[in-house]
Design an enzyme around this catalytic site. Structure first.
Site, short mmCIF file in Angstrom:
data_model
loop_
_atom_site.label_atom_id
_atom_site.label_comp_id
_atom_site.label_asym_id
_atom_site.label_seq_id
_atom_site.Cartn_x
_atom_site.Cartn_y
_atom_site.Cartn_z
CG ASN A 148 -2.02 79.96 -7.47
OD1 ASN A 148 -2.90 80.82 -7.49
ND2 ASN A 148 -1.94 79.07 -6.50
CD GLU A 244 -10.37 79.76 0.84
OE1 GLU A 244 -9.40 79.14 1.33
OE2 GLU A 244 -11.54 79.45 1.06
CB CYS A 278 -3.18 77.57 -2.09
SG CYS A 278 -4.61 76.87 -2.89
CD GLU A 456 -12.83 80.72 -2.66
OE1 GLU A 456 -11.95 80.10 -3.27
OE2 GLU A 456 -13.13 81.90 -2.88
P1 NAD Z 1 -0.99 88.17 -3.81
O1 NAD Z 1 -1.48 88.20 -2.41
O2 NAD Z 1 0.19 88.95 -4.16
O3 NAD Z 1 -2.15 88.67 -4.81
C1 NAD Z 1 -3.42 88.07 -4.86
C2 NAD Z 1 -4.40 89.05 -5.49
O4 NAD Z 1 -4.61 90.13 -4.58
C3 NAD Z 1 -3.90 89.69 -6.79
O5 NAD Z 1 -4.99 89.85 -7.68
C4 NAD Z 1 -3.38 91.03 -6.31
O6 NAD Z 1 -3.35 92.02 -7.31
C5 NAD Z 1 -4.38 91.37 -5.23
N1 NAD Z 1 -3.89 92.31 -4.21
C6 NAD Z 1 -2.62 92.48 -3.78
N2 NAD Z 1 -2.58 93.42 -2.80
C7 NAD Z 1 -3.86 93.85 -2.62
C8 NAD Z 1 -4.48 94.80 -1.74
N3 NAD Z 1 -3.77 95.50 -0.86
N4 NAD Z 1 -5.81 94.98 -1.82
C9 NAD Z 1 -6.55 94.26 -2.70
N5 NAD Z 1 -6.03 93.35 -3.56
C10 NAD Z 1 -4.69 93.14 -3.52
O7 NAD Z 1 -0.82 86.62 -4.13
P2 NAD Z 1 -0.19 85.95 -5.43
O8 NAD Z 1 1.28 86.12 -5.35
O9 NAD Z 1 -0.92 86.44 -6.64
O10 NAD Z 1 -0.59 84.43 -5.19
C11 NAD Z 1 0.16 83.55 -4.42
C12 NAD Z 1 -0.37 83.43 -3.00
O11 NAD Z 1 -1.74 83.06 -3.04
C13 NAD Z 1 0.31 82.35 -2.21
O12 NAD Z 1 0.55 82.77 -0.89
C14 NAD Z 1 -0.69 81.21 -2.19
O13 NAD Z 1 -0.59 80.30 -1.14
C15 NAD Z 1 -1.96 81.96 -2.15
N6 NAD Z 1 -3.03 81.12 -2.62
C16 NAD Z 1 -3.95 80.66 -1.72
C17 NAD Z 1 -4.97 79.83 -2.13
C18 NAD Z 1 -6.02 79.34 -1.17
O14 NAD Z 1 -7.05 78.90 -1.64
N7 NAD Z 1 -5.83 79.41 0.12
C19 NAD Z 1 -5.05 79.44 -3.46
C20 NAD Z 1 -4.07 79.90 -4.35
C21 NAD Z 1 -3.06 80.76 -3.90
#
Ligand code: NAD
Length: 476
Positions: A148, A244, A278, A456
């Site tokens: 995102n 996060e 997020c 962060e």
């Molecule tokens: P996601 O959890 O599917 O993926 C995030 C990252 O983790 C990607 O690079 C993915 O390839 C990697 N990943 C997935 N499974 C993994 C595993 N088992 N081991 C290691 N790495 C792995 O999330 P997304 O769909 O890419 O992003 C959206 C989500 O992120 C939403 O829930 C959003 O709220 C959250 N988000 C949180 C913040 C915050 O700062 N709290 C900021 C932005 C997005």
């Protein structure tokens, strides 16, 4: 074809496999990318470990200067990087420019902390000895980023890590690797030594980073289920973790609020980046006396957000990033409507030939969403806002805290006592009072409850990329 960045190599995947990155607005292929795996992560971790031996020993003021020069060089390339981010992610060019700039500024902000790490001198009972507490970098850090905000969320990890003397293996989301590669390449062109930040690509590299024995800390931004998996896996090698994760930020608006300011903040909070944020305004609770006037203002603002290809200058909201993501938001919306909610604005897909090949959706506002609906209980990661009328602050606080998440929160009121109470009682890592939802470099940002832990931004994030070590000097 894009390549990974591993020390001096610009390399394909060891397996030779590739995949395509597609434009969410048009479905066109933007580039072909290596689909890396454990062998590539191993190479990157080795490279980072080697670079650590020199990078961590550089005088801190030299590290500061290198990072400043590198960030300035990167900032000179924002106009090249931003369209690439728009093509791979979907966001508007304005949003991409802001984000690319934030990447460079973040590196610069943490560069200033590089030479400001302090320890302690401690008197011990035996006066022929004394103690010191020194702070040292941790080693190789793994940074795992979602799609995102590919650049800002990468910088949030890379910047404090390298400023503190660590080296990094960075994994962008598999659908958004291209602008990140350009940013890291620009830092290297600007003087960052090869090997300090290595970039691996492909879905399978995430798990391999978490499992790799040379990697000492993992910083993940992602969904809550991913955070749980990463934490469990990281426990096998006892890595430090910063998580996060997802959020469902509440916003409470009381009768005495500045409704123009609130409407602007809520509109940005919910619709910026096509709602894929997020920190966002994901649940809105409005006191009865302000309800109609605020809704009118919110609808007027939503009506101005013309969806479109992010590269077109009249687009105000890009498409959603993937088909699956759009389907998820539409299912959450349908669930609310099936339970009796009323769509006040939007609720569908925009029509016209320019929308046929992308994952476009209308900005949407819904009211009368019943308790238990998915829009209240789950994270809505798209531009759809559920709104509920409340009697008073008590009810607002009760509903706001009725969630598994605890990322951000806001309140709009002219009553300082009400604001103070909300600050004390909202269960979240951040509370904005009469202020737009923006995370500041200066303030630590991170969630509570199932939104994760660790920080962060801020000095706090920087210190989390160091370890304290106690030292006793005897015979003095
Ligand atoms: P996601 O959890 O599917 O993926 C995030 C990252 O983790 C990607 O690079 C993915 O390839 C990697 N990943 C997935 N499974 C993994 C595993 N088992 N081991 C290691 N790495 C792995 O999330 P997304 O769909 O890419 O992003 C959206 C989500 O992120 C939403 O829930 C959003 O709220 C959250 N988000 C949180 C913040 C915050 O700062 N709290 C900021 C932005 C997005």
């Amino acid at each position: 074809m894009a390549t990974m960045i591993i020390e001096g190599d610009r390399t394909k995947a060891a397996s030779g496999k590739t995949y395509e990155v597609r434009n969410p607005a048009t479905g066109e292929v933007v580039d072909e990318v290596p689909a890396g795996g454990p062998a590539d992560v191993d190479k990157a971790a080795q490279a980072a470990a080697k670079a650590f031996t020199t990078w961590s020993k550089l005088p801190a003021n030299q590290r500061r200067e290198i990072l400043h020069k590198a960030s300035q060089h990167m900032l000179s390339k924002v106009e090249e990087i931003a369209p690439v981010l728009t093509k791979e992610q979907g966001k508007t060019l304005l949003e991409s420019r802001l984000e690319a700039r934030r990447f460079g500024e973040n590196i610069g902000w943490f560069a200033d902390l590089a030479d400001k790490i302090h320890g302690q001198y401690v008197r011990l009972p035996d006066l022929t000895t004394y103690g010191l507490v020194v702070r040292r970098p941790i080693g190789v850090c793994g940074a795992i980023v979602p799609w995102n905000f590919p650049l800002t969320l990468a910088a949030n990890k890379v910047a404090p890590a390298i400023a503190a003397g660590n080296t990094v293996v960075l994994k962008p989301a598999s659908t958004t690797p291209l602008a990140t590669l350009l940013c890291i390449e620009a830092l290297i062109e600007g003087g960052l030594p090869e090997g300090v930040v290595n970039v691996v690509l492909g879905q399978a590299t995430g798990e391999a980073i978490v499992a790799h024995p040379l990697i000492r800390k993992i910083a993940l931004t992602g969904s809550t289920p991913t955070g749980k998996r990463v934490m469990a896996k990281a426990s096998e090698t006892l890595k430090k973790v910063t998580l996060e994760l997802g959020g469902s930020d509440p916003c409470i608006v009381l009768d005495d609020a500045d409704l123009e300011g609130a409407a602007r903040a809520i509109s940005v909070g919910r619709f910026f980046n096509c709602g894929q944020q997020c920190l966002s305004t994901k649940r809105l609770y409005v006191q009865e006396g302000a309800y109609d006037a605020l809704m009118e203002k919110l609808v007027a603002r939503a009506a101005k957000l013309k969806p479109g290809n992010g590269l077109d200058k009249d687009s105000r909201m890009g498409p959603m990033h993937t088909e699956t993501q759009r389907a998820e938001v539409e299912a959450q919306l349908k669930d609310a409507v099936d339970r009796g909610a009323k769509v006040v604005f939007g609720g569908g897909r925009p029509t016209g030939s320019e929308y046929e090949r992308g994952w476009f959706i209308e900005p949407t506002i819904v009211e009368n969403v019943p308790d238990g609906a998915r829009m209240w209980t789950e994270e809505v990661f798209g531009p759809a806002l559920p709104v509920r009328k409340i009697k008073d602050l008590d009810e607002g606080l009760r509903l706001a805290n009725d969630t598994q998440f605890g990322l951000g929160s806001s309140i709009w009121t002219a009553n300082m006592a009400a604001a103070h109470r909300a600050v004390q009682e909202l269960e979240a890592g951040y509370t904005w009072v009469n202020s737009i939802v923006i995370a500041h470099d200066e303030l630590p940002f991170g969630g509570t409850k199932q939104s994760g832990f660790g920080k962060e931004h801020g000095v706090e994030a920087f210190l989390q990329y160091t370890e304290e070590k106690s030292v006793v000097y005897g015979g003095v």
